[in-house]
Structures are given as C-alpha cells and as structure tokens.
Write an enzyme that holds these catalytic residues in place. Structure first.
Site, PDB file in Angstrom:
ATOM      1  N   GLU A 169      33.021  32.938  25.152  1.00 45.86           N
ATOM      2  CA  GLU A 169      34.314  33.274  25.488  1.00 45.86           C
ATOM      3  C   GLU A 169      33.955  33.456  27.253  1.00 45.86           C
ATOM      4  O   GLU A 169      32.891  34.693  27.302  1.00 45.86           O
ATOM      5  CB  GLU A 169      34.879  34.474  25.536  1.00 45.86           C
ATOM      6  CG  GLU A 169      36.312  34.465  24.364  1.00 45.86           C
ATOM      7  CD  GLU A 169      37.914  33.715  24.514  1.00 45.86           C
ATOM      8  OE1 GLU A 169      37.540  33.584  25.872  1.00 45.86           O
ATOM      9  OE2 GLU A 169      37.669  34.172  23.525  1.00 45.86           O
TER      10      GLU A 169
ATOM     11  N   CYS B 280      37.935  38.850  33.358  1.00 47.67           N
ATOM     12  CA  CYS B 280      37.488  37.368  33.652  1.00 47.67           C
ATOM     13  C   CYS B 280      39.143  36.894  33.793  1.00 47.67           C
ATOM     14  O   CYS B 280      38.746  35.828  33.971  1.00 47.67           O
ATOM     15  CB  CYS B 280      37.058  37.041  31.542  1.00 47.67           C
ATOM     16  SG  CYS B 280      38.179  37.475  30.295  1.00 47.67           S
TER      17      CYS B 280
HETATM   18  P1  NAD Z   1      26.695  38.565  30.684  1.00 44.51           P
HETATM   19  O1  NAD Z   1      26.726  37.539  30.273  1.00 44.51           O
HETATM   20  O2  NAD Z   1      25.741  39.336  31.766  1.00 44.51           O
HETATM   21  O3  NAD Z   1      25.982  39.827  29.466  1.00 44.51           O
HETATM   22  C1  NAD Z   1      26.953  39.779  28.381  1.00 44.51           C
HETATM   23  C2  NAD Z   1      26.378  39.669  27.314  1.00 44.51           C
HETATM   24  O4  NAD Z   1      25.175  38.917  26.971  1.00 44.51           O
HETATM   25  C3  NAD Z   1      25.165  41.152  27.262  1.00 44.51           C
HETATM   26  O5  NAD Z   1      25.505  42.695  25.857  1.00 44.51           O
HETATM   27  C4  NAD Z   1      24.178  41.024  27.704  1.00 44.51           C
HETATM   28  O6  NAD Z   1      23.015  42.330  26.932  1.00 44.51           O
HETATM   29  C5  NAD Z   1      23.912  39.724  26.719  1.00 44.51           C
HETATM   30  N1  NAD Z   1      23.004  38.852  26.648  1.00 44.51           N
HETATM   31  C6  NAD Z   1      22.358  38.701  27.945  1.00 44.51           C
HETATM   32  N2  NAD Z   1      20.808  37.804  27.694  1.00 44.51           N
HETATM   33  C7  NAD Z   1      21.186  36.821  26.910  1.00 44.51           C
HETATM   34  C8  NAD Z   1      20.809  36.886  25.867  1.00 44.51           C
HETATM   35  N3  NAD Z   1      19.572  35.487  26.204  1.00 44.51           N
HETATM   36  N4  NAD Z   1      20.838  36.056  24.337  1.00 44.51           N
HETATM   37  C9  NAD Z   1      22.119  36.845  24.199  1.00 44.51           C
HETATM   38  N5  NAD Z   1      22.442  37.900  24.276  1.00 44.51           N
HETATM   39  C10 NAD Z   1      22.124  38.155  26.043  1.00 44.51           C
HETATM   40  O7  NAD Z   1      28.051  39.515  30.986  1.00 44.51           O
HETATM   41  P2  NAD Z   1      28.502  40.108  31.468  1.00 44.51           P
HETATM   42  O8  NAD Z   1      27.873  41.087  33.471  1.00 44.51           O
HETATM   43  O9  NAD Z   1      28.310  41.392  30.782  1.00 44.51           O
HETATM   44  O10 NAD Z   1      30.079  40.114  31.487  1.00 44.51           O
HETATM   45  C11 NAD Z   1      30.357  40.108  32.459  1.00 44.51           C
HETATM   46  C12 NAD Z   1      31.161  38.095  32.248  1.00 44.51           C
HETATM   47  O11 NAD Z   1      31.627  37.949  31.559  1.00 44.51           O
HETATM   48  C13 NAD Z   1      32.119  37.574  33.277  1.00 44.51           C
HETATM   49  O12 NAD Z   1      30.687  36.394  33.852  1.00 44.51           O
HETATM   50  C14 NAD Z   1      33.744  37.756  32.987  1.00 44.51           C
HETATM   51  O13 NAD Z   1      33.786  36.340  33.398  1.00 44.51           O
HETATM   52  C15 NAD Z   1      32.586  37.432  31.263  1.00 44.51           C
HETATM   53  N6  NAD Z   1      33.823  37.731  30.466  1.00 44.51           N
HETATM   54  C16 NAD Z   1      34.568  36.924  29.766  1.00 44.51           C
HETATM   55  C17 NAD Z   1      35.730  37.446  29.416  1.00 44.51           C
HETATM   56  C18 NAD Z   1      36.227  35.997  28.333  1.00 44.51           C
HETATM   57  O14 NAD Z   1      37.339  36.442  27.243  1.00 44.51           O
HETATM   58  N7  NAD Z   1      36.596  34.809  28.732  1.00 44.51           N
HETATM   59  C19 NAD Z   1      35.986  37.921  28.387  1.00 44.51           C
HETATM   60  C20 NAD Z   1      35.378  39.753  29.383  1.00 44.51           C
HETATM   61  C21 NAD Z   1      34.087  38.841  30.661  1.00 44.51           C
END
Ligand code: NAD
Length: 475
Positions: A248, A282
């Site tokens: 997502e 999002c």
């Molecule tokens: P992010 O991608 O920076 O981090 C998300 C998660 O991934 C965190 O828990 C982080 O610690 C982890 N992470 C980071 N690098 C990783 C790796 N290499 N391997 C595994 N895990 C890793 O996102 P964010 O800044 O926390 O959230 C914002 C983003 O989330 C926006 O792009 C938003 O659109 C998206 N989002 C999407 C939905 C949806 O349902 N489509 C819902 C909410 C948020």
C-alpha cells in the site's frame, strides 16, 4: 515490544515526540536485528507447531476478545493517538481509531461464514472419476511494516485479517509513531488468548531491522504500507526468497469538479480533505481539477474554505488540523512549495511554517501549476492543494491519469456523468459527490505505483490465504 508472548524492553530506547509541542511522549525500545530474528523465529515456530493455522474457532474467539479489549481501552488509545500521532481529537472518532477498531469485529464475524473450502465439479480423466476441491490455507508467517500517519488503521488492517486467515505475524511500527503500535501488542498480550508467538510487535529506528523482515527465509509474506520508494526496496529485497508481497504505497489523487457540480460543496470538500491530518494521508485528493472557465471562481471558494480550517492543538475538540509529524516532514513540505513557486506556480495562500512550538504548517493553495511539474506529480504529504484547470472531460480524465500513482480519486457532478468519469480514472477507490468508500468491508488499495493488492473486506482476508487444490480418484 511483544516477542514470543513476552512484553520486553530493548537494550536501548528512543523518544517518541509529540508533534504538537516537541515534547517527549514516551520512550520506545530500539529493537535490534537480534530482536527481529527472535520475533521471526517465534512466529515461525508457532505457525509450524501449533494449531493456530487450522483452529478457526480459536481464531474467532481471539478476534472477538481483541475487538472487545480495543473498545474497552479506546480512551487510553485515543489520548496516545492525539499525543503521538498529532491526530485531531475529532479524527480519532474516525480513521485514526474508532474506525480501525471496528475492523476486528468485522473479521471475527466474516470468519464465522467465510468458506475455507470450495468444491469443483467432478472431472473424468483417463477413465477415472476425480473428486476435486480447493482448501484455503494461511499464507504463513507474515511481516507487517507500517507508515507513521494512521498507525492503528494500518496495523489493524494488516494484523487482523492475517490472524483471521491463520497466519502468524511480526509487526514493526513506524519510528515516528512507535508507542501506539506497541500499545496494540500490550493489549494482545494482556487481554486476549492469542497464543504466545502468534503476534510479535517490535519498534526500531534502524531501517535494517525492517529490512531483515523482508529478507528472512522464515517469512512467507510481507505486507507493507509506506512510501513508494521504500515499497520498491521491499519488493526487490523480497525477491530473493520469492515472498508474496502486498504493498500500500503513495498517492497523488485527483478531485475532478465537473461543470455541473455544486462548486460550494466541491470547494469545501477539497479544503477539508487536504487539511485532514495536515495532508498526511495517502488517499487525500491533492490535485483539484476544475473547468478552465470556472477556475477563478472555484479558487476563491477554496480559499475561503481553507481560511475556515481550525488549526491548532490536536487535543482541543475544536481543532480540525493538527501538526505535521516532524521538523523533517515540515522542511520537506516547505521545500516542495518553494520549488513549486520557483517553477512558476502562484501561491494563493499559506506556504510557510507556523511559528511556535510544534511542526504546524499553513494550509496552502497553489494555482498555475504545470501538471507535469514536481508539485503536481510527487506526493507532498502536507496541507498543500494544487488547482489545475482542464478544457473538457477527456482532458480532465487525462490529467487525473497523468500520474505514476493510482490510489484514489473523487468526482463531483451529475451522478451518471460523474460515475462515467470515475470509471475512466485508474485508481483503486473513488468518491462520487462526497461518497465514503472507507469501511471494514470495502477493499482498499492502489493501481499502478500505489501498490499491489487490496486491504480490508473479503479481499483483505484472501490476500493472506493460499489455495490448495485437491483431486481424489473416486471411481
Ligand atoms: P516510509 O516508506 O518512510 O516508512 C514506512 C515503514 O517502512 C517504516 O516503518 C520504516 O521504518 C520502514 N522501512 C524503511 N525502510 C525500510 C526497508 N528498507 N525495509 C523495510 N522497512 C523499511 O513511509 P512513511 O514516511 O512512514 O509514511 C508515509 C508514506 O506512506 C506515504 O508515501 C504514504 O502515501 C504512504 N501511505 C500509504 C497508505 C496506503 O494505504 N496506500 C496509507 C498510509 C500511508
């Protein structure tokens, strides 16, 4: 953290900051790779050696207990969500808390009637009669990794259907909002019969801890919510062991205002959508597409509505828009707005940080935006709305589809015409004249680079199921 049924601390901890005032809300264990490995081992052992995967009655009972415990503790969770996530109190009655809590009740009910086996027609093959059927089995050990913005929604929309399916889970919270995710682990450990090792919850500032969850051969499936950039890394990392990957990701959704729409309603929706959770959603519609000849009139209405948004302390029931999650996020939003104006966009209102404690940013409106420019193409994740004019319906659909993302969208106008336009936009959800597509029984997810798979609803359960086809010679 919750590892193998035990609530444990870490060798070190990190602060969780209240984004409304910069104060420390509490400290979370800074989980290590060894913690993640212990959690994975517990989830694997529990999946392989207990009857969790096959005992539907137990799972129904545990989900009902979890639902009841979440309801019972919702006031503590509400205060924590306001303090840690910066969610406005009124929004905790919806997508930040009360709505996700309902997911547990929904899946407990669904599991009572969902068919875990389906018959196929008998097949004659080489003179023999084959009885055939398909059984649905859990996908296995699931790694769930979530974003910071709606942590309870994101955690429950993954963990609950995974449990309903019979999977075991390692859930990693986001480094910006770890405490609310850890609180879910504590509720599971203290108030439910969910067996030790079935759900493990960890927190960490180290991206490598998340990465281990995506590469371990003991993990069968990764379900991730976060940015498209991280989603790409996860998909690549999971490819070595060919894990099932559910994503997502980001969005850049468009609201299309048709020329027969109620403009006052459209302006109000656009303004209150983009400022909801300070734009950190999002599926929010961050591009508003309007008929060229009505552009100035609609911009004026949006401006009036944005000026009415009450921004301030999220704990105050009168507040609609709280802060951004961090200084880093606020700097990112501000830099994108600056680059947009440098590239020729007109700043109609907002465009700067609000002085004082906390990470507040003004509700911001941009016009004269090139649909191909960064501000119209990239996710801002802040209260920044761009208004883009279109020439006719085809042009509106083409601008809406001019995006690597395909998460959501909205259209306002005469019903039949609006539905026809919605069908032409390639996204996973669509709101027509203010319709609400978000509920435990409705699938949610994205097309294109907004993700793979659907969360919630029957589809949300089936993402966590494998299908095994049986054939038996019966005559
Ligand atoms: P992010 O991608 O920076 O981090 C998300 C998660 O991934 C965190 O828990 C982080 O610690 C982890 N992470 C980071 N690098 C990783 C790796 N290499 N391997 C595994 N895990 C890793 O996102 P964010 O800044 O926390 O959230 C914002 C983003 O989330 C926006 O792009 C938003 O659109 C998206 N989002 C999407 C939905 C949806 O349902 N489509 C819902 C909410 C948020």
């Amino acid at each position: 953290m919750l590892i193998d049924g035990e609530l444990v601390g870490g060798t070190s901890s990190f602060p969780s900051i209240n984004p409304a005032n910069g104060e420390v809300v509490g400290y979370a264990p800074d989980g290590t790779i060894a913690d993640a490995e212990r959690a994975i081992a517990a989830a694997r052992r529990t999946f392989d050696t207990t009857d969790w995967a096959t005992n539907v009655e137990l799972r129904i009972r545990c989900l009902e207990q979890l639902h009841a415990a979440l309801v019972e503790h919702s006031e503590e969770l509400r205060e924590l969500t306001i303090a840690e996530v910066g969610a406005a109190r009124s929004a905790t009655e919806g997508a930040h808390l009360d709505a996700p809590v309902a997911i547990a009740g929904y899946y407990a009910e669904l599991l009572k009637t969902y068919p875990m086996s389906e018959d196929l027609d008998d097949l004659e093959y080489m003179g023999m009669r084959n009885r055939r059927w398909v059984e649905k089995e859990p996908a296995g050990v699931v790694a769930a990794i979530i974003a910071y913005n709606y942590p309870t929604q994101l955690a429950l929309a993954k963990v609950i259907p995974a449990l309903a399916a019979g999977c075991t889970v390692v859930l990693k919270g986001a480094p910006d909002t770890p405490l609310i995710t850890l609180a879910l682990g504590e509720i599971i450990a203290k108030y439910t019969d969910i067996p030790a090792g079935v759900v493990n919850v960890i927190s960490s500032t180290n991206p490598e801890v998340g990465a281990v969850l995506t590469t371990s051969p003991d993990i069968d499936m990764v379900t991730f919510t976060g940015s498209t950039a991280t989603g790409r890394k996860i998909m690549a990392a999971a490819s070595d062991t060919i894990k099932k990957v559910f994503l997502e990701l980001g969005g850049k959704s468009a609201m299309i205002v048709l020329d027969d729409a109620d403009f006052a309603m459209a302006a109000m929706m656009a303004a209150f959508m983009i400022t909801s959770h300070a734009g950190q959603g999002c599926a929010l519609t961050s591009r508003m597409l309007v008929p060229r000849e009505r552009h100035d009139e609609i911009v004026e209405l949006v401006k009036q509505n944005l000026a009415m948004v009450v921004c301030g302390d999220p704990a105050d029931p009168a507040t609609y828009m709280g802060p951004l999650i961090s200084e880093r996020q606020r700097d990112k939003v501000d830099a994108m707005v600056k680059r947009a104006t440098e590239a020729g966009a007109t700043l109609v209102m907002g465009g700067k940080a609000i002085e004082g404690p906390g990470y507040f940013y003004e509700a911001t409106l941009l016009t004269d935006v090139n649909p191909d420019s960064e501000i119209a193409q990239e996710e801002v994740f802040g209260p920044v709305l761009t208004v883009i004019p279109y020439d006719d319906e085809d042009d509106a659909v083409s601008i809406a589809n001019n995006s690597i993302f395909g998460l959501s969208g909205a259209v306002l106008g005469a019903h039949d015409r609006a539905v026809a336009v919605a069908r032409r936009v390639r996204t996973g959800t669509f709101s027509i004249n203010g319709g609400n597509y978000s509920a435990p029984d409705s699938p949610f997810g994205g097309y294109k680079q907004s993700g793979i798979g659907r969360e919630m609803g029957v589809s949300g359960l089936e993402e966590f199921l494998e299908r095994k086809t049986f054939a038996a010679v019966v005559g």
